[in-house]
Design an enzyme around this catalytic site. Sequence first.
Site, PDB file in Angstrom:
ATOM      1  N   GLU A  32      91.583 -10.596  61.485  1.00  0.00           N
ATOM      2  CA  GLU A  32      92.856 -11.041  62.070  1.00  0.00           C
ATOM      3  C   GLU A  32      93.190 -12.372  61.412  1.00  0.00           C
ATOM      4  O   GLU A  32      92.504 -13.371  61.614  1.00  0.00           O
ATOM      5  CB  GLU A  32      92.729 -11.192  63.585  1.00  0.00           C
ATOM      6  CG  GLU A  32      92.309  -9.938  64.332  1.00  0.00           C
ATOM      7  CD  GLU A  32      93.443  -8.942  64.480  1.00  0.00           C
ATOM      8  OE1 GLU A  32      94.617  -9.337  64.271  1.00  0.00           O
ATOM      9  OE2 GLU A  32      93.173  -7.769  64.791  1.00  0.00           O
TER      10      GLU A  32
ATOM     11  N   GLU B 234      87.899  46.143  23.811  1.00  0.00           N
ATOM     12  CA  GLU B 234      87.462  46.866  25.011  1.00  0.00           C
ATOM     13  C   GLU B 234      85.939  46.939  24.958  1.00  0.00           C
ATOM     14  O   GLU B 234      85.349  47.498  24.024  1.00  0.00           O
ATOM     15  CB  GLU B 234      88.065  48.273  25.035  1.00  0.00           C
ATOM     16  CG  GLU B 234      89.584  48.314  24.972  1.00  0.00           C
ATOM     17  CD  GLU B 234      90.246  47.961  26.303  1.00  0.00           C
ATOM     18  OE1 GLU B 234      89.547  47.950  27.327  1.00  0.00           O
ATOM     19  OE2 GLU B 234      91.465  47.701  26.306  1.00  0.00           O
TER      20      GLU B 234
END
Length: 1085
Positions: free
Chosen positions: A49, A467
């Site tokens: 503070e 493939e």
Amino acid sequence: MRTGKPNCPGEEGETFQDGITNGAQWYDVEGGMQDYNYVWANCFEITLELSCCKYPPTSELQQEWENNRDSLLAFIEQVHIGVKGFVRDAVTGAGLENATIVVAGIAHNITAGKYGDYHRLLVPGTYNVTAVVMGYMPVTRENIEVKEGAATEVDFSLQPTVMPPALNVTQFTATPAPVSTITPTPAQAEAPSPTSLHQPIQPVDFRHHHFSDMEIFLRRYASEYPNITRLYSVGKSVELRELYVMEISDNPGIHEPGEPEFKYIGNMHGNEVVGRELLLNLIEYLCKNFGTDPEVTDLVQSTRIHIMPSMNPDGYEKSQEGDRGGTVGRNNSNNYDLNRNFPDQFFHVADPPQPETLAVMSWLKIYPFVLSANLHGGSLVVNYPFDDDEQGIAIYSKSPDDAVFQQLALSYSKENTKMYQGSPCKDMYPTEYFPHGITNGAQWYNVPGGMQDWNYLHTNCFEVTIELGCVKYPKAEELPKYWEQNRRSLLQFMKQVHRGVWGFVLDAVDKRGILNATISVADINHPVTTYKDGDYWRLLVQGTYKITASARGYDPVTKTVEVGSKGGVQVNFTLSRTDIKVEEGKVPVLNTPDTSDPNEKEFETLIKDLSAENGLERLLLTSSGDVSPYRYRPYKDLSEFLRGLYLNYPHITNLTSLGQSVEFRQIWSLEISNKPNQSEPEEPKIRFVAGIHGNAPVGTELLLALAEFLCMNYKKNAAVTKLIDRTRIVIVPSLNPDGREIAQERGCTSKMGQTNAHGRDLDTDFSSNYSRYSGTQEPETKAIIENLILKQDFSLSVALDGGSLLVTYPYDKPAQTVENKETLKHLASLYANNHPLMHLGQPGCPNKSDENIPGGVIRGSEWHSHLGSMKDFSVTFGHCPEITVYTSCCYFPSAGQLPGLWADHRKSLLSMLVEVHKGVHGFVQDKSGKPISKATIVLNEGLRVYTKEGGYFHVLLAPGLHNINAIADGYQQKHVKVFVRHDAPSSVFIVFDTENRIFGLPRELVVTVAGASMSALVLTACIIWCVCSIKSNRHKDGFHRLRQHHDDYEDEIRMMSTGSKKSLLSHEFQDETDTEEETLYSSKH
């Protein structure tokens, strides 16, 4: 504070011993941040503070700083107290992440960081500290003394409770190979296959990797082999999974001139998973064998390899193990087949382009790939282009490089015994047969929109489709078999990237590489182009070829080349500029002058570096601070943000208002320069303008991010600093602040806020009759015209709008001739090419999914033609080229998309700051050295610019050869040619001679004739004066007598003018003798 008596108003009796307190003892705060830090993280946090007044006056801030300065510094120093160190594996020495650090007697543990590092805050004292990790024996260090000041270092070495198997590989640190030179070298021979004397380390990680598992695998190898790997992403899938690529090279992250780039892509169809797993195996194989296996080491050192294990990670997560020939997971999350989603040469692809497709297309535009394979499943064959034909039937569709593709396909199939036999799936397709395991794609079946054809037709890359097996998603236990069948094929196919010819195309004068030079092979209709260092690669089969290198502005060169059966042949080309040899009396060709000034040379090098591949990426990587926008700023926030930049960076910014909107909001202009608000005519000036349509605020946020990025990196990043020092940057983030205030977020198609408060579309208010109708123009338009455009001191303008993803160049007005089209298109293309998606030319906007804009660039009138546009006015009256960038399909996308939009556009925006330094920089003076301002510079017999104060001019031009005519009153016109490079500025220095022709005649003749004429006139005047004086003296009295009879004289004159044939100018009257004259006067008397 330390007195403990704050004496706050209303709480004068409140005291805190020594100025500190326990939070709960003061008052209870549920959900507080400091407790969360302590309980859930390793962080100790306190709450300060600082003053009784929450928002004190500005005048008190200096005192607050004085009160708290020493305390803030002292608190920071406390981070070094306590104990610190590392927790490591006793066997491998690796750091143990998340190890728990326990201090006896204190019920609060912390954990170690990523590298096993920890730091535990403690006050001075003696402690017992224990390190604990699951799977390891805990270790306690007793009686550790902690003193005031720096932390005590305590390391832990933990023994694993279960010993791992012995490591079978030594990790090597690669010594980077020197960058390839551009001097001829012998052809590269293929590396030998492994022999029985050396057995490479085989992969051991055979399992199906779901996305998270794959991600960890890739990160692991990137972390363990940082000297040869780089993990990056080319984009995201529909479900936002990363499309990861692992780069493997001896210099990862760098394109080495002359080194070819290769890629493998797997899992394009999500349920075809063998390719995905094989590529992960290949990454493991290359990493583990680099430095020990000669074949792998040679391949990695001579090739830049990019491996994308999964192009369709979303589809993979939906597919199921054991799938033989199904379709679940084949498509992406939008249910589109990615191998039918690429632009096709024969058919229109109606499906909208998918994120995965766009990401791969963008990737292929960034890197100079030479060879590629796309790994699929469902059969066992290598399929090569073309994949379809214009008839759409199964028929052989031959590409111009059919022989090369057959050789490439065979290089793979020959190493796979089962594939080479040609009858792969007898139980599934008993009649299917592929000779030698290869096939032309279209002859097998038609695939419109396939990726391999797009590679071949739109890039320099040759791609085949492989493939890998009859079963699409085999069981995990079968994966080692697939690796064994394909590992030699995978390696041999990569080696094919070195076949054919390769080399450099260089400028004959400065020996620099020529970007985008064309390499053509006679009788093969498929040219390739050079990369940024002038390097090229052209795959060819064995034979003799005529190869031609050509480039715009250069004379082509042709060479006959013999290509062997192995390795590649280096063939360099040196091109001379067209018209570079100037005969006497011909127009000179000028280029960049001698830059003996080291600062000029250094800056020219910077521009070249930033123009090179990854130049801007390197700038971004070395820049500091994250300025990504995360929210939209309404007018008040925008004004405060700009004011904040001005106050925080006063030495390089100047904030001014150009004027006010209808509703009296300021139209802000932020200048960024090392000398803001000072005239520097020798520096190029660029402006960025956004928000002409208030409903499209993305451009506003991008410009605010750009401004903060530049300011934040000034004096921190060398490249940014030099750009700011050498450029005058003007940013106008919001031209229509009134419209912006009423526009709504997520309004993708809403027109609310598009116009100003008078309902006028400002991009139709820039009238060509400005001076005549200026009183009727909108205040926003008037402000930017008078205070920016008509200053005529800008070299480039970039306007940002919304509603699509493309760039337009002038003119927006239909049927308007574009004098400088090539340059304007070049500027627009430069922006689009630096954007990851824009250059693909498929914005994919809602309701326009089939829109195709080649290169992402189009002339304004061909897209949305209209009158009164800002860019047309800028070109016509401001003599400044302007492009309009449409930043996204959505006018006002959600704020969550802003970071991504900034990431997409920041490189393009920075490229404009680099480009503004190119083109032609000129200086005009006379022979005495006096600068000539307001001279007219005519370029290519059309475009006109004018020299500024100090005789400077600057104009952006597309790369190539250009004509310049310089004109100034009182001087002889000058005509020169200048060659403009793509990566460096070109300069001209024009010295005017005094004009030596008057009215088209030689100055000497005109001066001689004029002098003679003046002498004759003076002599004639003297003679007439003498004669008149004599006559005046002889007839003085007669004239007096004539005036006495004035009325009679007037009657005679009247009679002569109306009826007499004797005019006052008649021959008879002029020839009267003196005697007759005297008689006349006497009779009148």
